[in-house]
Design a protein around this motif. Structure first.
Motif, mmCIF file in Angstrom:
data_model
loop_
_atom_site.group_PDB
_atom_site.id
_atom_site.type_symbol
_atom_site.label_atom_id
_atom_site.label_comp_id
_atom_site.label_asym_id
_atom_site.label_seq_id
_atom_site.Cartn_x
_atom_site.Cartn_y
_atom_site.Cartn_z
ATOM 1 N N ARG A 1 42.821 41.721 -16.116
ATOM 2 C CA ARG A 1 41.569 41.069 -16.515
ATOM 3 C C ARG A 1 40.517 41.192 -15.412
ATOM 4 N N GLU B 1 36.905 43.124 -15.756
ATOM 5 C CA GLU B 1 35.678 42.339 -15.708
ATOM 6 C C GLU B 1 34.896 42.534 -14.417
ATOM 7 N N GLU C 1 39.528 36.479 -24.411
ATOM 8 C CA GLU C 1 38.814 37.473 -23.624
ATOM 9 C C GLU C 1 39.503 38.837 -23.622
#
Length: 247
Positions: free
Chosen positions: A106, A110, A243
């Motif tokens: 993640r 990101e 997400e």
């Protein structure tokens, strides 16, 4: 599965294209696995646009492996035997792969956080009892983090002859740091695409809130049951707290 979708030399890279995976048989040939691969599926922003990936999140290739239950002898066809699982973990260690957390993936997507060479993420689906009884101790032995995707309404139950781990067992694994817990919806409907928006939102929200209540940590990742998803589901997932999503 969405293998080999990233082409960094072709303009803007979207989330779906950010972490290309080896074809399953190619990866299996490298490490002698008998398991499945999860492809990263795009979770769309609420406005319908895919979030952009940080410049540093476009490489390296990142493989995400999924098992179901790990048991001494198969109970269902997609189980992995304990002996096979031991062989697979040994192959990962021998092959020089670096097992990283889902949080690391993640952060890579990101923020462009760096990853080690030959990165792998290890995941499990469906919350079978053998994940706690057999896989979890071996992961701790190897110091390998993993993530389990849980259908929250089946915790502590038996379905199709398969026992599922309990809330205390999930909490123990979650607190150990070796096994993160994320969502596989509440009831594992085989095809979310066939449900109304309201029913999809119920599945996503009930699972997320139930897991967060019992385990005390944020739920941000989702597996679409039986690999069935479309752009409507992506938008609903993104709008209701998720997400990352996988097939």
């Amino acid at each position: 599965m969405i293998p080999m979708r990233c082409q960094p030399d072709r303009g803007t890279v979207r989330l779906a294209e950010a972490t290309p995976l080896f074809m399953v048989n190619r990866f299996l040939a490298c490490v002698a696995f008998v398991c499945f691969m999860l492809g990263t599926a795009p979770v769309r922003a609420a406005d319908g646009e895919l979030p952009l990936v940080a410049a540093g999140g476009r490489t390296p290739y990142f493989a995400v492996i999924v098992w179901h239950d790990v048991v001494p002898a198969k109970e269902l066809w997609f189980d992995t035997t304990l002996d096979t699982f031991k062989t697979q973990l040994a192959a990962i260690a021998r092959g020089g792969y670096h097992v990283v957390t889902l949080e690391a993936l993640r952060a890579h997507l990101e923020h462009g956080a760096p990853l080690p060479s030959k990165p792998l993420a290890l995941t499990f689906d469906d919350n079978g009892h053998g994940i706690y009884e057999n896989a979890f101790p071996l992961l701790q032995k190897y110091h390998y983090p993993a993530t389990m995707f849980v259908h929250s309404n089946f915790v502590g139950t038996t379905t199709h002859g398969k026992r599922h781990t309990t809330w205390p067992q999930l909490l123990e694994m979650s607190r150990s740091g070796s096994m993160a817990i994320q969502s596989l919806t509440a009831n594992h409907p085989p095809d979310l695409r066939l449900l109304s928006d309201a029913d999809v939102i119920h599945e996503l929200t009930l699972s997320r809130t139930s897991l967060e209540y019992h385990l005390g940590h944020k739920i941000y990742a989702l597996v679409y049951p039986e690999d069935n998803y479309d752009t409507r589901l992506e938008a609903l997932a993104a709008a209701h707290g998720y997400e990352l999503a996988f097939i």
